[in-house]
Design a protein around this motif. Structure first.
Motif, PDB file in Angstrom:
ATOM      1  N   ILE A  57       0.976  -1.262   0.175  1.00 52.07           N
ATOM      2  CA  ILE A  57      -0.105   0.120   0.044  1.00 52.07           C
ATOM      3  C   ILE A  57       0.907   1.229   0.097  1.00 52.07           C
ATOM      4  CG2 ILE A  57      -0.294   0.036   2.502  1.00 52.07           C
ATOM      5  CD1 ILE A  57      -2.950   1.186   2.175  1.00 52.07           C
ATOM      6  N   GLU A  58       0.433   2.284  -0.798  1.00 54.30           N
ATOM      7  CA  GLU A  58       1.222   3.285  -1.055  1.00 54.30           C
ATOM      8  C   GLU A  58       0.251   4.628  -0.137  1.00 54.30           C
ATOM      9  OE1 GLU A  58       3.497   3.971  -4.626  1.00 54.30           O
ATOM     10  OE2 GLU A  58       2.595   5.891  -4.525  1.00 54.30           O
TER      11      GLU A  58
ATOM     12  N   VAL B 253      -1.407  14.512  11.197  1.00 55.66           N
ATOM     13  CA  VAL B 253      -0.208  14.136  10.625  1.00 55.66           C
ATOM     14  C   VAL B 253       0.528  13.335  11.692  1.00 55.66           C
ATOM     15  CG1 VAL B 253       1.995  14.594   9.699  1.00 55.66           C
ATOM     16  CG2 VAL B 253      -0.134  15.894   8.912  1.00 55.66           C
ATOM     17  N   GLU B 254       0.507  13.682  12.883  1.00 52.99           N
ATOM     18  CA  GLU B 254       0.930  12.954  13.923  1.00 52.99           C
ATOM     19  C   GLU B 254       0.669  11.833  14.144  1.00 52.99           C
ATOM     20  OE1 GLU B 254       4.224  13.732  15.302  1.00 52.99           O
ATOM     21  OE2 GLU B 254       4.055  15.291  13.767  1.00 52.99           O
ATOM     22  N   ARG B 255      -0.856  11.755  14.172  1.00 52.31           N
ATOM     23  CA  ARG B 255      -1.404  10.409  14.400  1.00 52.31           C
ATOM     24  C   ARG B 255      -1.268   9.364  13.132  1.00 52.31           C
ATOM     25  NH1 ARG B 255      -5.813  13.675  16.212  1.00 52.31           N
ATOM     26  NH2 ARG B 255      -6.889  13.492  14.127  1.00 52.31           N
TER      27      ARG B 255
ATOM     28  N   VAL C 158       0.205   5.657  13.342  1.00 55.99           N
ATOM     29  CA  VAL C 158      -0.479   4.354  12.539  1.00 55.99           C
ATOM     30  C   VAL C 158       0.279   3.759  11.639  1.00 55.99           C
ATOM     31  CG1 VAL C 158      -2.263   3.833  10.913  1.00 55.99           C
ATOM     32  CG2 VAL C 158      -2.800   5.466  12.823  1.00 55.99           C
ATOM     33  N   VAL C 159       0.968   4.544  10.766  1.00 59.28           N
ATOM     34  CA  VAL C 159       1.939   3.957   9.851  1.00 59.28           C
ATOM     35  C   VAL C 159       3.229   2.985  10.501  1.00 59.28           C
ATOM     36  CG1 VAL C 159       3.791   4.426   7.950  1.00 59.28           C
ATOM     37  CG2 VAL C 159       1.491   5.545   7.934  1.00 59.28           C
ATOM     38  N   ARG C 160       3.872   3.691  11.524  1.00 56.67           N
ATOM     39  CA  ARG C 160       4.861   2.960  12.336  1.00 56.67           C
ATOM     40  C   ARG C 160       4.337   1.578  12.635  1.00 56.67           C
ATOM     41  NH1 ARG C 160       6.679   8.241  13.711  1.00 56.67           N
ATOM     42  NH2 ARG C 160       5.315   8.024  15.639  1.00 56.67           N
ATOM     43  N   ALA C 161       3.146   1.683  13.363  1.00 59.32           N
ATOM     44  CA  ALA C 161       2.761   0.497  14.078  1.00 59.32           C
ATOM     45  C   ALA C 161       2.311  -0.693  12.985  1.00 59.32           C
ATOM     46  CB  ALA C 161       1.445   0.740  14.865  1.00 59.32           C
ATOM     47  N   ALA C 162       1.799  -0.075  12.055  1.00 58.71           N
ATOM     48  CA  ALA C 162       1.105  -1.083  10.806  1.00 58.71           C
ATOM     49  C   ALA C 162       2.521  -1.772  10.310  1.00 58.71           C
ATOM     50  CB  ALA C 162       0.311  -0.377   9.933  1.00 58.71           C
ATOM     51  N   GLN C 163       3.431  -0.952   9.851  1.00 56.55           N
ATOM     52  CA  GLN C 163       4.565  -1.526   9.205  1.00 56.55           C
ATOM     53  C   GLN C 163       5.244  -2.521  10.025  1.00 56.55           C
ATOM     54  OE1 GLN C 163       6.791   2.141   8.840  1.00 56.55           O
ATOM     55  NE2 GLN C 163       6.409   2.198   6.626  1.00 56.55           N
TER      56      GLN C 163
ATOM     57  N   ASP D 163       4.290   1.900   2.202  1.00 58.89           N
ATOM     58  CA  ASP D 163       5.160   3.108   1.811  1.00 58.89           C
ATOM     59  C   ASP D 163       4.346   4.334   2.249  1.00 58.89           C
ATOM     60  OD1 ASP D 163       7.507   1.457   0.898  1.00 58.89           O
ATOM     61  OD2 ASP D 163       6.746   1.414  -1.235  1.00 58.89           O
ATOM     62  N   PHE D 164       5.179   5.092   2.822  1.00 56.72           N
ATOM     63  CA  PHE D 164       4.216   6.456   3.223  1.00 56.72           C
ATOM     64  C   PHE D 164       5.126   7.752   2.702  1.00 56.72           C
ATOM     65  CE2 PHE D 164       3.869   9.488   7.076  1.00 56.72           C
ATOM     66  CZ  PHE D 164       2.482   9.723   6.712  1.00 56.72           C
ATOM     67  N   VAL D 165       4.158   8.326   2.231  1.00 54.31           N
ATOM     68  CA  VAL D 165       4.683   9.677   1.414  1.00 54.31           C
ATOM     69  C   VAL D 165       4.062  10.906   2.477  1.00 54.31           C
ATOM     70  CG1 VAL D 165       4.809  11.126  -0.522  1.00 54.31           C
ATOM     71  CG2 VAL D 165       4.642   8.792  -0.887  1.00 54.31           C
ATOM     72  N   PRO D 166       4.728  11.216   3.205  1.00 50.96           N
ATOM     73  CA  PRO D 166       4.360  12.234   4.247  1.00 50.96           C
ATOM     74  C   PRO D 166       3.867  13.695   3.556  1.00 50.96           C
ATOM     75  CG  PRO D 166       6.553  12.169   4.552  1.00 50.96           C
ATOM     76  CD  PRO D 166       6.296  11.340   3.382  1.00 50.96           C
TER      77      PRO D 166
END
Lengths: 357, 93
Positions: free
Chosen positions: A176-177, A201-203, A207-212, A222-225
């Motif tokens: 997922i991108e 953005v902080e949330r 979420v991305v860190r935990a899911a990764q 892959d996260f594009v901030p």
């Protein structure tokens, strides 16, 4: 001489049934009559492979609006290219997907505008779109084609990120991108309306860190901030003229999809000039290549080969100067202008300006 | 945890490719291009969806006249790293 490019983004058409207010296409769209024909695209795919391109992204607009899509996939594979279809799903059927698979399509990247029909169809400006996308995802899974879910995120859907990652898992995506909107094209027109809040953005980052961590080895995330909220700029295009190139529907060759917003650059057309010559010698490709063009503080910055001075189109859009450092960078004077924009536009509640021809 | 009995396979959408322009072997995957060195190519050329990691290591040991117990951990590390990137699938044998 510059290293050869790895990737080509082929914008086969600007036509699209959706009207997303964040569309990265230019606000001046290319008409159908000016689009390259099948044989010309096939020749350009061969030229690209000879130049060193390994991966081809068939994009748009909506590439399924091209009736010759399967022929284009076949031509790309015959040229030796890894072939990725970037699609909204609208216009694809089980039969068309099977034809694309038979033509050698390697991978599908399916966009989603939301996790419910209400949000998705409102953002895409297309009633029934969400249901069609889910049907297309089921067909992709049935065929066993590898799938990336491309979730375009902004203020209206960033809080649905956990459900979006769940959707990717449920659809059998391998990747997922999580692509937070970058403010070019139509997205720039709608920036105030799309900009997420700092708390969102902080949330999202958490979420991305935990899911990764949780999905390691199952789902690549892959996260594009959202870069306005970052301290340092994105490594736009991994460096101008270093890794990839775009071809617009009419054959105009661009260093990135928004490059035409920079005044003073002239762009060549691949129907007239060989692609290799445009890549190596084209004035637009050499305008911001490497580090020689950089002003201070980029020129002497330890990050100059990490973020390459950021995004030229963003410097143009915000500071009116494509040669300036990307104003996202907190080490630059331009950051004050970006912060002023963020403050002025916070909480904006207007209507979307939908993309239209 | 990756074990010597696991059977690696390249999933659809991931393939080894001779990069004729750069004179390299690359592994192509969604949005990824990985340069594969000679050791990696020797491992991946033996990934056929039938042989286990242990069998691949044993075959490499014979081919390069090296002890299998030295080679096996490197083969596991290499394939586990690719599995975390979803560029190799591991079936538990």
């Amino acid at each position: 001489m510059a290293d050869p490019p790895l990737a080509l983004l082929a914008e086969l058409t600007h036509r699209c049934p959706l009207a997303c207010p964040y569309c990265s296409n230019p606000t001046e769209l290319v008409a159908k009559g000016a689009e390259l024909d099948t044989a010309t695209w096939a020749r350009l795919f061969r030229e690209a492979a000879d130049l060193g391109v390994l991966q081809l992204h068939l994009s748009g607009g909506e590439p399924a609006a091209r009736h010759d899509l399967a022929d284009l996939v076949r031509a790309a594979r015959e040229a030796g290219l890894y072939t990725n279809l970037i699609t909204s799903g609208i216009g694809l059927t089980g039969a068309r997907l099977a034809a694309l698979e038979a033509a050698g399509l390697d991978h599908v990247q399916l966009s989603v505008q939301g996790v419910t029909a209400e949000v998705s169809d409102r953002i895409g400006g297309y009633r029934g779109g969400f249901e069609r996308k889910m049907q297309v995802a089921a067909e992709i899974a049935r065929l066993g084609l590898p799938l990336t879910l491309n979730a375009v995120m902004h203020r209206d859907n960033l809080d649905d990120l956990p459900a979006t990652i769940d959707l990717a898992e449920r659809l059998g995506a391998r990747r997922i991108e999580v692509a937070c909107v970058q403010f070019q094209g139509w997205a720039l027109v709608n920036r105030a309306r799309l900009q997420p809040t700092p708390a969102q953005v902080e949330r999202a980052k958490a979420v991305v860190r935990a899911a990764q961590e949780r999905l390691r080895g199952r789902l690549v995330i892959d996260f594009v901030p959202p870069d306005y909220h970052s301290d340092y700029p994105k490594p736009c295009m991994n460096g101008w003229g270093s890794t990839g190139l775009n071809i617009a529907p009419d054959g105009t060759v661009l260093p990135c999809h928004a490059a035409q917003t920079i005044p003073g650059l002239s762009f060549e057309n691949a129907t007239v000039t060989p692609l290799a010559r445009i890549w190596h010698e084209g004035a637009a490709f050499n305008a911001f290549r490497g580090t020689g063009w950089m002003p201070e503080p980029c020129r002497s910055c330890a990050r100059r080969e990490i973020d390459f001075g950021g995004c030229r189109c963003q410097a143009m859009a915000i500071l009116g100067d494509a040669r300036a450092p990307d104003p996202v960078c907190r080490k630059t004077q331009g950051r004050a202008a970006l912060d002023a924009l963020l403050a002025a536009e916070a909480g904006h509640e207007g209507a979307f300006v939908y993309r239209r021809a | 945890m990756t074990a010597a009995s696991d059977i690696p396979v390249l999933p659809r959408g991931v393939r080894l490719h001779p990069d004729r322009v750069r004179g390299l072997t690359v592994l192509l995957a969604p949005e990824r291009v990985l340069t594969i060195d000679a050791t990696g190519a020797a491992i991946l050329s033996r990934v056929d969806g039938r042989r286990s990691i242990g069998e691949i290591a044993a075959d490499l040991a014979r081919a390069y006249a090296a002890p299998a117990e030295v080679i096996a951990p490197d083969v596991i590390d290499f394939l586990q790293d690719l599995a975390e990137k979803r560029m190799v699938d591991l079936r538990h044998g």
